[in-house]
Design a protein around this motif. Structure first.
Motif, PDB file in Angstrom:
ATOM      1  N   ILE A 102      33.737  30.662  47.172  1.00  0.00           N
ATOM      2  CA  ILE A 102      33.171  31.964  46.785  1.00  0.00           C
ATOM      3  C   ILE A 102      34.101  33.100  47.170  1.00  0.00           C
ATOM      4  N   ILE A 103      34.635  33.027  48.385  1.00  0.00           N
ATOM      5  CA  ILE A 103      35.520  34.104  48.871  1.00  0.00           C
ATOM      6  C   ILE A 103      36.815  34.135  48.064  1.00  0.00           C
ATOM      7  N   VAL A 104      37.410  32.987  47.830  1.00  0.00           N
ATOM      8  CA  VAL A 104      38.680  32.947  47.102  1.00  0.00           C
ATOM      9  C   VAL A 104      38.488  33.362  45.645  1.00  0.00           C
ATOM     10  N   THR A 105      37.400  32.928  45.027  1.00  0.00           N
ATOM     11  CA  THR A 105      37.141  33.318  43.636  1.00  0.00           C
ATOM     12  C   THR A 105      36.928  34.824  43.515  1.00  0.00           C
ATOM     13  N   PHE A 106      36.181  35.390  44.450  1.00  0.00           N
ATOM     14  CA  PHE A 106      35.936  36.838  44.420  1.00  0.00           C
ATOM     15  C   PHE A 106      37.234  37.617  44.618  1.00  0.00           C
ATOM     16  N   CYS A 107      38.078  37.156  45.539  1.00  0.00           N
ATOM     17  CA  CYS A 107      39.337  37.861  45.796  1.00  0.00           C
ATOM     18  C   CYS A 107      40.289  37.771  44.604  1.00  0.00           C
ATOM     19  N   LEU A 108      40.340  36.606  43.969  1.00  0.00           N
ATOM     20  CA  LEU A 108      41.227  36.465  42.809  1.00  0.00           C
ATOM     21  C   LEU A 108      40.746  37.275  41.620  1.00  0.00           C
ATOM     22  N   GLU A 109      39.446  37.319  41.421  1.00  0.00           N
ATOM     23  CA  GLU A 109      38.916  38.116  40.313  1.00  0.00           C
ATOM     24  C   GLU A 109      39.151  39.604  40.522  1.00  0.00           C
ATOM     25  N   ARG A 110      39.048  40.050  41.764  1.00  0.00           N
ATOM     26  CA  ARG A 110      39.290  41.491  42.032  1.00  0.00           C
ATOM     27  C   ARG A 110      40.773  41.821  41.996  1.00  0.00           C
ATOM     28  N   ALA A 111      41.618  40.926  42.448  1.00  0.00           N
ATOM     29  CA  ALA A 111      43.036  41.246  42.540  1.00  0.00           C
ATOM     30  C   ALA A 111      43.773  41.045  41.224  1.00  0.00           C
ATOM     31  N   PHE A 112      43.519  39.934  40.549  1.00  0.00           N
ATOM     32  CA  PHE A 112      44.294  39.605  39.356  1.00  0.00           C
ATOM     33  C   PHE A 112      43.458  39.606  38.080  1.00  0.00           C
ATOM     34  N   HIS A 113      42.192  39.929  38.191  1.00  0.00           N
ATOM     35  CA  HIS A 113      41.264  39.956  37.047  1.00  0.00           C
ATOM     36  C   HIS A 113      41.247  38.594  36.343  1.00  0.00           C
ATOM     37  N   LEU A 114      41.157  37.548  37.146  1.00  0.00           N
ATOM     38  CA  LEU A 114      41.130  36.187  36.621  1.00  0.00           C
ATOM     39  C   LEU A 114      39.725  35.639  36.702  1.00  0.00           C
ATOM     40  N   GLU A 115      39.425  34.795  35.754  1.00  0.00           N
ATOM     41  CA  GLU A 115      38.111  34.129  35.733  1.00  0.00           C
ATOM     42  C   GLU A 115      38.326  32.701  36.261  1.00  0.00           C
ATOM     43  N   VAL A 116      37.969  32.487  37.522  1.00  0.00           N
ATOM     44  CA  VAL A 116      38.174  31.183  38.149  1.00  0.00           C
ATOM     45  C   VAL A 116      36.904  30.378  38.071  1.00  0.00           C
ATOM     46  N   ARG A 171      39.273  26.110  43.693  1.00  0.00           N
ATOM     47  CA  ARG A 171      38.017  26.025  44.450  1.00  0.00           C
ATOM     48  C   ARG A 171      38.035  24.872  45.452  1.00  0.00           C
ATOM     49  N   CYS A 172      38.525  23.725  45.025  1.00  0.00           N
ATOM     50  CA  CYS A 172      38.552  22.581  45.942  1.00  0.00           C
ATOM     51  C   CYS A 172      39.551  22.803  47.078  1.00  0.00           C
ATOM     52  N   GLY A 173      40.708  23.388  46.758  1.00  0.00           N
ATOM     53  CA  GLY A 173      41.674  23.672  47.815  1.00  0.00           C
ATOM     54  C   GLY A 173      41.161  24.679  48.825  1.00  0.00           C
ATOM     55  N   SER A 174      40.505  25.724  48.342  1.00  0.00           N
ATOM     56  CA  SER A 174      39.933  26.715  49.261  1.00  0.00           C
ATOM     57  C   SER A 174      38.802  26.118  50.086  1.00  0.00           C
ATOM     58  N   ALA A 175      38.015  25.224  49.490  1.00  0.00           N
ATOM     59  CA  ALA A 175      36.948  24.566  50.251  1.00  0.00           C
ATOM     60  C   ALA A 175      37.529  23.721  51.380  1.00  0.00           C
ATOM     61  N   LEU A 176      38.627  23.032  51.111  1.00  0.00           N
ATOM     62  CA  LEU A 176      39.246  22.199  52.144  1.00  0.00           C
ATOM     63  C   LEU A 176      39.817  23.041  53.276  1.00  0.00           C
ATOM     64  N   VAL A 177      40.493  24.122  52.933  1.00  0.00           N
ATOM     65  CA  VAL A 177      41.109  24.972  53.960  1.00  0.00           C
ATOM     66  C   VAL A 177      40.039  25.662  54.803  1.00  0.00           C
ATOM     67  N   PHE A 178      39.044  26.250  54.162  1.00  0.00           N
ATOM     68  CA  PHE A 178      38.007  26.964  54.902  1.00  0.00           C
ATOM     69  C   PHE A 178      37.131  25.995  55.702  1.00  0.00           C
ATOM     70  N   SER A 182      42.580  24.445  36.536  1.00  0.00           N
ATOM     71  CA  SER A 182      43.195  25.289  37.571  1.00  0.00           C
ATOM     72  C   SER A 182      42.139  25.905  38.472  1.00  0.00           C
ATOM     73  N   GLY A 183      41.038  26.365  37.863  1.00  0.00           N
ATOM     74  CA  GLY A 183      39.959  26.933  38.666  1.00  0.00           C
ATOM     75  C   GLY A 183      39.340  25.908  39.590  1.00  0.00           C
ATOM     76  N   ALA A 184      39.142  24.673  39.104  1.00  0.00           N
ATOM     77  CA  ALA A 184      38.594  23.619  39.964  1.00  0.00           C
ATOM     78  C   ALA A 184      39.548  23.283  41.097  1.00  0.00           C
ATOM     79  N   THR A 185      40.843  23.299  40.822  1.00  0.00           N
ATOM     80  CA  THR A 185      41.830  23.022  41.866  1.00  0.00           C
ATOM     81  C   THR A 185      41.810  24.102  42.932  1.00  0.00           C
TER      82      THR A 185
END
Length: 329
Positions: free
Chosen positions: A315-329, A278-285, A273-276
């Motif tokens: 990096i941006i999406v991982t940081f936002c998810l960790e701060r918002a939902f306390h998830l380890e992506v 990261r790859c999706g955010s890389a494509l969009v950004f 899920s974390g790889a998905t």
């Protein structure tokens, strides 16, 4: 005129002469037929085509009018067909989709492999060159540290660099395989869009005089399609590595119970899920960055913006998810 009528009767009685030959030499024209009909009516002789023109009751003036109408119709038909066949076949407005496939093992080319190796070694050896000094240390500690030899391990960064080189070359080779699958299994138009050179396409779009928002949207969409196979190849490699690590741990550890196996599977799902993400955010950004960069420079700006978006997006999406939902992506 009577001679023409006799000639037509003779031709009717001779079946060896085909109708195609008569048409090709212009012997069976409407003018001759009408003239023959008029002559037969005037002379009272039998006409070969009396069942078409009727008996002698048809006036000559009506036959002349029909002959003139038939001659005009045939002449117009002949001129139209001549224009078609003289100027060639009908030209259809079709667009060609030139597809250029790069070599399958292009990642192992001299230039590409050298750049990949240099980037990988710099990534893991540059942190070793950073100075490690402490300004607030005491004099005794300074003398003690200076007397001791500081040992720097160079084997671990070397191993990491080799793994990074293998990973990048695997990603590029996987992309080449996906490009060939796209050419064989999708339409030619879609394959052309997936394999299109985004910087060149942005340069062509810049010369069309599009509005700013339309140009940004068009370049972003082209960047998204052109970057899709690369991101998909990276996702396949990352997921493949995680699956191999998970099942290798389960296979090597003989004392693993069912609870530990379920935990390993849960961790694997989390990493996939974390790889998905990261790859999706890389494509969009990368698509957004390519569109923004193309506003400054059509070719180089699109490439730089795509590279920056591809690097900063995860990096941006991982940081936002960790701060918002306390998830380890």
């Amino acid at each position: 005129m009577a001679g023409v009528a006799l000639l037509l009767d003779l031709l009717r009685k001779n079946p060896s002469v085909s109708t195609q030959t008569l048409h090709s030499y212009g012997l069976f024209s409407a003018t001759v037929a009408a003239s023959a009909a008029a002559a037969s009516v005037a002379a009272g002789r039998p006409f070969a085509s009396r069942f078409l023109f009727g008996d002698g009751g048809i006036s000559v003036a009506f036959s002349d009018a029909g002959a003139e109408w038939a001659e005009d119709y045939i002449s117009n038909l002949r001129s139209a067909s001549a224009n078609i066949f003289q100027h060639g076949s009908i030209k259809y407005n079709t667009k060609e989709y030139p597809i250029e496939l790069k070599p399958l093992f292009s990642a192992f080319g001299l230039r590409s492999f050298a750049m990949t190796s240099l980037r990988s070694f710099l990534m893991f050896y540059l942190p070793l060159l950073e100075p490690r000094s402490n300004i607030n240390e005491d004099d005794d500690d300074f003398l003690q540290d200076s007397s001791e030899e500081q040992h720097i391990d160079l084997v671990v960064p070397f191993k990491k660099s080799i793994k990074q080189i293998i990973r990048e070359t695997t990603v590029v080779t996987t992309r080449r395989l996906l490009e060939r699958l796209a050419v064989h299994y999708v339409s030619e138009r879609m394959a052309w869009k997936l394999l299109k050179d985004a910087p060149k396409s942005a340069k062509r779009k810049a010369g069309r005089g599009m509005p700013t928002f339309v140009y940004f949207y068009s370049v972003s969409r082209t960047t998204f399609r052109g970057h899709l196979l690369g991101v998909l190849a990276s996702w396949f490699v990352q997921v493949g590595i995680e699956i191999y690590r998970c099942f290798s741990r389960i296979a090597n550890d003989e004392e693993v119970d069912q609870v530990a196996k379920r935990e390993q599977i849960r961790v694997l799902g989390k990493k996939v899920s974390g790889a998905t993400i990261r790859c999706g955010s890389a494509l969009v950004f990368a698509s957004i960055g390519g569109g923004i960069g193309a506003l400054f420079h059509p070719s180089a700006g699109q490439w730089i913006g795509c590279a920056i978006g591809d690097f900063t997006g995860p990096i941006i999406v991982t940081f936002c998810l960790e701060r918002a939902f306390h998830l380890e992506v």
